[in-house]
Motif scaffolding. Structure first.
Motif, PDB file in Angstrom:
ATOM      1  N   ALA A   1       0.836  -1.201   0.000  1.00  0.00           N
ATOM      2  CA  ALA A   1       0.000   0.000   0.000  1.00  0.00           C
ATOM      3  C   ALA A   1       0.873   1.253   0.000  1.00  0.00           C
ATOM      4  N   THR A   2       1.929   1.234   0.827  1.00  0.00           N
ATOM      5  CA  THR A   2       2.832   2.387   0.877  1.00  0.00           C
ATOM      6  C   THR A   2       3.461   2.626  -0.487  1.00  0.00           C
ATOM      7  N   TRP A   3       3.881   1.547  -1.095  1.00  0.00           N
ATOM      8  CA  TRP A   3       4.535   1.670  -2.404  1.00  0.00           C
ATOM      9  C   TRP A   3       3.577   2.264  -3.429  1.00  0.00           C
ATOM     10  N   ILE A   4       2.323   1.758  -3.433  1.00  0.00           N
ATOM     11  CA  ILE A   4       1.328   2.265  -4.387  1.00  0.00           C
ATOM     12  C   ILE A   4       1.075   3.749  -4.150  1.00  0.00           C
ATOM     13  N   THR A   5       0.944   4.123  -2.878  1.00  0.00           N
ATOM     14  CA  THR A   5       0.682   5.532  -2.547  1.00  0.00           C
ATOM     15  C   THR A   5       1.830   6.433  -2.985  1.00  0.00           C
ATOM     16  N   ILE A   6       3.047   5.989  -2.686  1.00  0.00           N
ATOM     17  CA  ILE A   6       4.195   6.827  -3.034  1.00  0.00           C
ATOM     18  C   ILE A   6       4.324   6.956  -4.545  1.00  0.00           C
ATOM     19  N   LYS A   7       4.040   5.865  -5.245  1.00  0.00           N
ATOM     20  CA  LYS A   7       4.088   5.927  -6.705  1.00  0.00           C
ATOM     21  C   LYS A   7       3.103   6.969  -7.230  1.00  0.00           C
TER      22      LYS A   7
ATOM     23  N   LEU B   1      -6.570   2.033   2.837  1.00  0.00           N
ATOM     24  CA  LEU B   1      -6.496   1.204   4.056  1.00  0.00           C
ATOM     25  C   LEU B   1      -7.188   1.916   5.210  1.00  0.00           C
ATOM     26  N   LEU B   2      -6.946   3.225   5.279  1.00  0.00           N
ATOM     27  CA  LEU B   2      -7.571   4.032   6.334  1.00  0.00           C
ATOM     28  C   LEU B   2      -9.090   3.970   6.210  1.00  0.00           C
ATOM     29  N   HIS B   3      -9.548   4.128   4.982  1.00  0.00           N
ATOM     30  CA  HIS B   3     -10.983   4.121   4.703  1.00  0.00           C
ATOM     31  C   HIS B   3     -11.598   2.778   5.105  1.00  0.00           C
ATOM     32  N   TYR B   4     -10.958   1.669   4.678  1.00  0.00           N
ATOM     33  CA  TYR B   4     -11.515   0.350   5.000  1.00  0.00           C
ATOM     34  C   TYR B   4     -11.430   0.069   6.494  1.00  0.00           C
ATOM     35  N   GLY B   5     -10.434   0.637   7.127  1.00  0.00           N
ATOM     36  CA  GLY B   5     -10.339   0.510   8.581  1.00  0.00           C
ATOM     37  C   GLY B   5     -11.592   1.038   9.244  1.00  0.00           C
TER      38      GLY B   5
ATOM     39  N   SER C   1      -3.770  16.219  -0.934  1.00  0.00           N
ATOM     40  CA  SER C   1      -4.745  15.890  -1.973  1.00  0.00           C
ATOM     41  C   SER C   1      -4.803  14.394  -2.197  1.00  0.00           C
ATOM     42  N   LEU C   2      -3.636  13.762  -2.166  1.00  0.00           N
ATOM     43  CA  LEU C   2      -3.592  12.323  -2.412  1.00  0.00           C
ATOM     44  C   LEU C   2      -4.381  11.583  -1.336  1.00  0.00           C
ATOM     45  N   MET C   3      -4.217  11.998  -0.091  1.00  0.00           N
ATOM     46  CA  MET C   3      -4.936  11.331   0.985  1.00  0.00           C
ATOM     47  C   MET C   3      -6.447  11.511   0.828  1.00  0.00           C
ATOM     48  N   SER C   4      -6.892  12.735   0.501  1.00  0.00           N
ATOM     49  CA  SER C   4      -8.323  12.938   0.278  1.00  0.00           C
ATOM     50  C   SER C   4      -8.803  12.031  -0.841  1.00  0.00           C
ATOM     51  N   ALA C   5      -8.033  12.031  -1.935  1.00  0.00           N
ATOM     52  CA  ALA C   5      -8.457  11.267  -3.107  1.00  0.00           C
ATOM     53  C   ALA C   5      -8.528   9.785  -2.782  1.00  0.00           C
ATOM     54  N   GLU C   6      -7.548   9.282  -2.049  1.00  0.00           N
ATOM     55  CA  GLU C   6      -7.521   7.851  -1.780  1.00  0.00           C
ATOM     56  C   GLU C   6      -8.666   7.436  -0.864  1.00  0.00           C
ATOM     57  N   ILE C   7      -9.047   8.339   0.039  1.00  0.00           N
ATOM     58  CA  ILE C   7     -10.144   7.999   0.940  1.00  0.00           C
ATOM     59  C   ILE C   7     -11.471   7.962   0.182  1.00  0.00           C
ATOM     60  N   TYR C   8     -11.603   8.836  -0.798  1.00  0.00           N
ATOM     61  CA  TYR C   8     -12.885   8.903  -1.498  1.00  0.00           C
ATOM     62  C   TYR C   8     -12.957   8.039  -2.744  1.00  0.00           C
ATOM     63  N   VAL C   9     -11.854   7.785  -3.360  1.00  0.00           N
ATOM     64  CA  VAL C   9     -11.872   7.033  -4.608  1.00  0.00           C
ATOM     65  C   VAL C   9     -11.291   5.647  -4.338  1.00  0.00           C
ATOM     66  N   SER C  10     -12.135   4.636  -4.387  1.00  0.00           N
ATOM     67  CA  SER C  10     -11.595   3.284  -4.234  1.00  0.00           C
ATOM     68  C   SER C  10     -11.413   2.694  -5.634  1.00  0.00           C
TER      69      SER C  10
ATOM     70  N   GLY D   1      -3.189   3.099  13.392  1.00  0.00           N
ATOM     71  CA  GLY D   1      -1.895   2.661  12.854  1.00  0.00           C
ATOM     72  C   GLY D   1      -1.587   3.349  11.547  1.00  0.00           C
ATOM     73  N   ILE D   2      -2.598   3.436  10.668  1.00  0.00           N
ATOM     74  CA  ILE D   2      -2.385   4.052   9.348  1.00  0.00           C
ATOM     75  C   ILE D   2      -2.101   5.541   9.503  1.00  0.00           C
ATOM     76  N   ILE D   3      -2.781   6.174  10.464  1.00  0.00           N
ATOM     77  CA  ILE D   3      -2.515   7.606  10.683  1.00  0.00           C
ATOM     78  C   ILE D   3      -1.034   7.803  11.009  1.00  0.00           C
TER      79      ILE D   3
END
Ligand code: ATP
Ligand code: MG
Lengths: 269, 262
Positions: A66-72, A219-223, A200-209, A234-236
């Motif tokens: 997940a970290t790798w995908i986010t950083i990419k 991960l945060l969203h599914y948590g 922006s990335l964090m907002s986008a990832e939470i709203y766009v699955s 943990g994700i925070i």
């Protein structure tokens, strides 16, 4: 020489110990509050639960991937911003008409919180990776254009006069004088824009699955969806850590080099 | 002197700045000529248009009324045969000292990079900064910065040196050193030097001829030859005497101007 090395080592160890003690104290207070408050694990997890979540997530590889995908995503979206934003900012500072036209637009869009792009981007791109990249770029591009434009416009005219009398013109003047003179302030703008991109990335990832893979934000969203409070907490911490590391590794070093050359007083650290 | 020896010739130069809805007349009918190899100072009170005049000679500022002929050509672009020193050093902090001096040499034809560096370090040694080639600009004191600026202006071996109050921000002791340096360099290379200053002693110590300007709008009050032998020092009695005389010119004529303004 040996003595000095030893000293250095001791100092490093000392500061490390201090940090560990500090962390430990925070965890103790946390655990204490948990015992004191007596709320359920669903609302307030214990540090042990959070650490064990992180441990398991690391062990089965979900956290790493997940970290790798986010950083990419972050690097991709931010790169697009830089590749468009800096040339655009420079062009705006150069051509008055462009600035009159784009400047107002930039000013307006810059004030728009990036999460407001999410509904639009969902309609345009659907639940895809491209939607996320779009939000990241929109979130960071406008501030970068504006800051680059003002960085270039605000360089002292004395530099340009001096370069002129020494025969520098056109492209050469841009490469040897205008761009280097504006660079420290462009870097500051890039740093700010990086922070915008990350938010922006964090907002986008939470709203766009998306089908493109799970990022940290997802991960945060599914948590939350699974009511796994230890996961959310943990994700925070992971998000904070990534932000801090990026800041330290990416910009602190660049700023140190600039500081050494240009020699202005650094504001932080 | 023949006609061809004239290096800078200004005739009936005036300058008006328009700012918003008002006009500022800065220069009023200035005419002078400067011979090749001459060292001339332009002296005047603050705000009388000295920098403007020098910028016009350097073609950093357009000249609309009257004309300035430099080197027998109508000039339209600043060139390397005219180097300029500014009130502030105007060095580039993203380069080190040596690269700053090399900067002015980049457009000189027929030199290799190594030769450029050799020339640059020669001039740095001449101004006494041989050991600071690798230093960054912010590591230098104000006086050292002006020395680097001097080296940078001299390195391309320009025929003409335009100096805009280059020493006004420095302390008296540093100034004395730099006066010596400038006299030495002028004696060695006999460049045409046009120095702008509001410091009467500085003008007397350095120049062969002092052009005194009035309060704004700047008019030429007097063209004052200084026939003292070089090298001069600020402490010479004759220098002090001439400086007093010049100050008197500035005061008397300047006060007349004030009176006519009121
Ligand atoms: N770009 C400009 N636009 C409008 N007015 C200007 C401009 N540049 C200079 N001036 C005006 O012209 C006048 C002369 O300026 P200048 O810089 O030539 O003075 P100076 O004689 O060099 O003074 P100092 O000794 O303080 O450097 C000043 O009163 C200033 O207000
Ligand atoms: Mg001036």
């Amino acid at each position: 020489m040996k003595y000095r090395l030893l000293c250095l080592d001791l100092n490093v160890v000392k500061s490390l110990l201090k940090k560990i003690a500090y962390l430990f104290a925070v965890l103790c207070i946390w655990q204490f509050l948990y015992v004191l408050g007596g709320c359920s694990d669903l609302i307030f997890p214990t540090p042990i639960q959070v650490v064990s979540f992180l441990w398991h997530a690391c062990a089965d590889g979900t956290l790493m991937s997940a970290t790798w995908i986010t950083i990419k995503r972050l690097i991709l979206g931010y790169s697009v911003s830089v590749l468009i934003g800096i040339p655009m900012g420079i062009l705006c500072s150069r051509f008055y008409i462009l600035n009159a036209f784009v400047g107002k637009l930039v000013l307006g869009l810059q004030t728009l919180p990036s999460i407001c792009w999410v509904p639009l981007t969902l309609l345009w791109f659907g639940q895809t990776d491209r939607a996320i990249l779009f939000v990241v770029t929109m979130g960071s591009l406008w501030s970068l254009i504006a800051s680059t434009e003002s960085s270039v416009r605000q360089i002292p005219s004395l530099y340009i006069k001096a370069a002129h009398t020494m025969g520098s013109r056109g492209v050469d003047l841009w490469l040897t004088v205008i761009f280097p003179a504006a660079l420290p302030s462009i870097i500051t703008g890039m740093k700010q824009s990086w922070a915008f991109a990350w938010r922006s990335l964090m907002s986008a990832e939470i709203y766009v699955s998306t089908i493109g893979g799970l990022g940290i934000g997802q991960l945060l969203h599914y948590g939350r969806e699974m009511q796994a409070m230890d996961q959310v907490m943990g994700i925070i911490f992971v998000i904070i850590a990534i932000g801090l590391i990026a800041e330290k590794v990416l910009f602190a070093n660049v700023e140190r080099i600039l500081h050494k050359r240009w020699g202005f007083i650094k504001s932080s650290n | 002197m023949t006609e061809t020896d004239v290096k800078i010739c200004a005739s009936h130069v005036s300058k008006v700045f328009t700012g918003g809805c008002h006009f500022i007349k800065v220069l009023d009918d200035i005419s002078f000529s400067i011979q090749t190899g001459e060292f001339v100072a332009i002296l005047g009170p603050s705000g009388c248009g000295k920098s403007t005049l020098l910028n016009m000679v350097a073609d950093l500022e357009p000249c609309k009324e009257g004309n300035i002929i430099v080197n027998e050509y109508h000039t339209d672009q600043p060139e390397r045969h005219r180097m300029m020193m500014f009130q502030e050093a105007a060095l580039f902090p993203w380069y080190n000292v040596l690269s700053n001096v090399v900067y002015g040499l980049r457009f000189k034809k027929g030199l290799t990079n190594a030769e450029r560096k050799t020339i640059a370090s020669y001039y740095l040694r001449m101004v006494g900064l041989g050991h600071f080639e690798r230093a960054y600009i912010h590591e230098l004191s104000g006086g050292m910065k002006q020395r680097v600026a001097l080296a940078r202006a001299l390195a391309p071996n320009p025929q003409m040196l335009l100096m805009d109050e280059p020493f006004s921000a420095l302390d008296a002791l540093t100034c004395e050193h730099l006066y010596k340096d400038v006299q030495k360099i002028w004696n060695m290379q006999h460049k045409t030097i046009l120095l702008v200053t509001h410091n009467v002693r500085e003008a007397v110590v350095l120049a062969q001829r002092v052009i005194v300007l009035s309060q704004r709008p700047g008019k030429i009050l007097k063209d004052f030859p200084i026939q003292l032998p070089y090298p001069r020092s600020v402490h010479d009695v004759s220098v002090s005497a001439l400086a007093n005389e010049l100050t008197h010119v500035l005061h008397v004529k300047g006060d007349d101007d004030y009176a006519s303004c009121i």
